[in-house]
Design a protein around this motif. Sequence first.
Motif, PDB file in Angstrom:
ATOM      1  N   SER A   1      -7.161  13.217  -8.733  1.00  0.00           N
ATOM      2  CA  SER A   1      -6.966  12.542 -10.017  1.00  0.00           C
ATOM      3  C   SER A   1      -5.912  11.441  -9.933  1.00  0.00           C
ATOM      4  O   SER A   1      -5.859  10.565 -10.796  1.00  0.00           O
ATOM      5  N   ILE A   2      -5.096  11.453  -8.888  1.00  0.00           N
ATOM      6  CA  ILE A   2      -4.083  10.414  -8.724  1.00  0.00           C
ATOM      7  C   ILE A   2      -4.732   9.034  -8.602  1.00  0.00           C
ATOM      8  O   ILE A   2      -4.127   8.016  -8.942  1.00  0.00           O
ATOM      9  N   ASN A   3      -5.979   8.994  -8.154  1.00  0.00           N
ATOM     10  CA  ASN A   3      -6.683   7.715  -8.028  1.00  0.00           C
ATOM     11  C   ASN A   3      -6.866   7.031  -9.380  1.00  0.00           C
ATOM     12  O   ASN A   3      -6.952   5.801  -9.445  1.00  0.00           O
ATOM     13  N   LYS A   4      -6.924   7.804 -10.446  1.00  0.00           N
ATOM     14  CA  LYS A   4      -7.038   7.237 -11.793  1.00  0.00           C
ATOM     15  C   LYS A   4      -5.672   6.924 -12.387  1.00  0.00           C
ATOM     16  O   LYS A   4      -5.489   5.947 -13.091  1.00  0.00           O
TER      17      LYS A   4
ATOM     18  N   THR B   1       0.832  -1.199   0.000  1.00  0.00           N
ATOM     19  CA  THR B   1       0.000   0.000   0.000  1.00  0.00           C
ATOM     20  C   THR B   1       0.867   1.250   0.000  1.00  0.00           C
ATOM     21  O   THR B   1       1.802   1.370   0.784  1.00  0.00           O
ATOM     22  N   PHE B   2       0.532   2.178  -0.894  1.00  0.00           N
ATOM     23  CA  PHE B   2       1.195   3.475  -0.979  1.00  0.00           C
ATOM     24  C   PHE B   2       0.216   4.501  -0.420  1.00  0.00           C
ATOM     25  O   PHE B   2      -0.917   4.588  -0.882  1.00  0.00           O
ATOM     26  N   TYR B   3       0.644   5.256   0.574  1.00  0.00           N
ATOM     27  CA  TYR B   3      -0.221   6.254   1.198  1.00  0.00           C
ATOM     28  C   TYR B   3       0.120   7.653   0.692  1.00  0.00           C
ATOM     29  O   TYR B   3       1.262   7.936   0.376  1.00  0.00           O
ATOM     30  N   PHE B   4      -0.909   8.492   0.627  1.00  0.00           N
ATOM     31  CA  PHE B   4      -0.663   9.907   0.357  1.00  0.00           C
ATOM     32  C   PHE B   4      -1.634  10.738   1.175  1.00  0.00           C
ATOM     33  O   PHE B   4      -2.720  10.289   1.520  1.00  0.00           O
ATOM     34  N   VAL B   5      -1.192  11.926   1.539  1.00  0.00           N
ATOM     35  CA  VAL B   5      -1.955  12.805   2.415  1.00  0.00           C
ATOM     36  C   VAL B   5      -2.463  13.989   1.621  1.00  0.00           C
ATOM     37  O   VAL B   5      -1.739  14.568   0.816  1.00  0.00           O
TER      38      VAL B   5
ATOM     39  N   HIS C   1      -1.286   9.059  13.524  1.00  0.00           N
ATOM     40  CA  HIS C   1      -2.378   8.229  14.033  1.00  0.00           C
ATOM     41  C   HIS C   1      -3.117   7.540  12.889  1.00  0.00           C
ATOM     42  O   HIS C   1      -3.429   6.361  12.959  1.00  0.00           O
ATOM     43  N   GLN C   2      -3.386   8.271  11.810  1.00  0.00           N
ATOM     44  CA  GLN C   2      -4.102   7.673  10.684  1.00  0.00           C
ATOM     45  C   GLN C   2      -3.262   6.601  10.000  1.00  0.00           C
ATOM     46  O   GLN C   2      -3.780   5.570   9.609  1.00  0.00           O
ATOM     47  N   PHE C   3      -1.970   6.812   9.861  1.00  0.00           N
ATOM     48  CA  PHE C   3      -1.100   5.792   9.289  1.00  0.00           C
ATOM     49  C   PHE C   3      -1.116   4.553  10.168  1.00  0.00           C
ATOM     50  O   PHE C   3      -1.207   3.436   9.701  1.00  0.00           O
ATOM     51  N   ALA C   4      -1.019   4.766  11.477  1.00  0.00           N
ATOM     52  CA  ALA C   4      -0.937   3.643  12.405  1.00  0.00           C
ATOM     53  C   ALA C   4      -2.199   2.806  12.391  1.00  0.00           C
ATOM     54  O   ALA C   4      -2.137   1.585  12.502  1.00  0.00           O
ATOM     55  N   ARG C   5      -3.348   3.427  12.214  1.00  0.00           N
ATOM     56  CA  ARG C   5      -4.583   2.653  12.225  1.00  0.00           C
ATOM     57  C   ARG C   5      -4.972   2.147  10.846  1.00  0.00           C
ATOM     58  O   ARG C   5      -6.027   1.564  10.666  1.00  0.00           O
TER      59      ARG C   5
ATOM     60  N   ARG D   1       4.058  -3.470 -11.223  1.00  0.00           N
ATOM     61  CA  ARG D   1       3.654  -3.667  -9.821  1.00  0.00           C
ATOM     62  C   ARG D   1       2.151  -3.448  -9.648  1.00  0.00           C
ATOM     63  O   ARG D   1       1.708  -2.646  -8.839  1.00  0.00           O
ATOM     64  N   PRO D   2       1.322  -4.174 -10.400  1.00  0.00           N
ATOM     65  CA  PRO D   2      -0.124  -3.937 -10.340  1.00  0.00           C
ATOM     66  C   PRO D   2      -0.761  -4.271  -8.989  1.00  0.00           C
ATOM     67  O   PRO D   2      -1.883  -3.849  -8.713  1.00  0.00           O
ATOM     68  N   GLU D   3      -0.031  -4.981  -8.134  1.00  0.00           N
ATOM     69  CA  GLU D   3      -0.587  -5.346  -6.825  1.00  0.00           C
ATOM     70  C   GLU D   3      -0.527  -4.210  -5.808  1.00  0.00           C
ATOM     71  O   GLU D   3      -1.182  -4.263  -4.762  1.00  0.00           O
ATOM     72  N   VAL D   4       0.229  -3.143  -6.106  1.00  0.00           N
ATOM     73  CA  VAL D   4       0.351  -2.018  -5.181  1.00  0.00           C
ATOM     74  C   VAL D   4      -0.896  -1.146  -5.288  1.00  0.00           C
ATOM     75  O   VAL D   4      -1.303  -0.765  -6.380  1.00  0.00           O
ATOM     76  N   VAL D   5      -1.492  -0.854  -4.137  1.00  0.00           N
ATOM     77  CA  VAL D   5      -2.700  -0.025  -4.118  1.00  0.00           C
ATOM     78  C   VAL D   5      -2.391   1.327  -3.494  1.00  0.00           C
ATOM     79  O   VAL D   5      -1.424   1.481  -2.744  1.00  0.00           O
ATOM     80  N   LEU D   6      -3.227   2.295  -3.793  1.00  0.00           N
ATOM     81  CA  LEU D   6      -3.092   3.653  -3.289  1.00  0.00           C
ATOM     82  C   LEU D   6      -4.152   3.887  -2.222  1.00  0.00           C
ATOM     83  O   LEU D   6      -5.320   3.519  -2.413  1.00  0.00           O
TER      84      LEU D   6
END
Length: 77
Positions: free
Chosen positions: A25-28, A13-17, A68-72, A39-44
């Motif tokens: 638009s990064i979701n597309k 999982t790749f996180y962004f804030v 806190h949000q990353f940790a949970r 790396r099609p298995e990596v999700v955002l």
Amino acid sequence: MNDYPIIHKEVPTFYFVGVTTGKSSINKVFPLWMEVLGRPEVVLEGIDHKKPTIGRLSGDGGADQIRHQFARGAGDP
């Protein structure tokens, strides 16, 4: 003592804030990049951060909220 338990994801999982990550638009674009990179298995996963009040930022710039949000696991209930 760990104030922020670590959540292990089933997939990479790749996180962004951002303020409204669900509308970004990064979701597309992100899945297309991952395909190209092989790396099609990596999700955002976006983490929505509260927009700071003008002229009044917390001392850490909201870092505690982000940690806190990353940790949970960001979007987990």
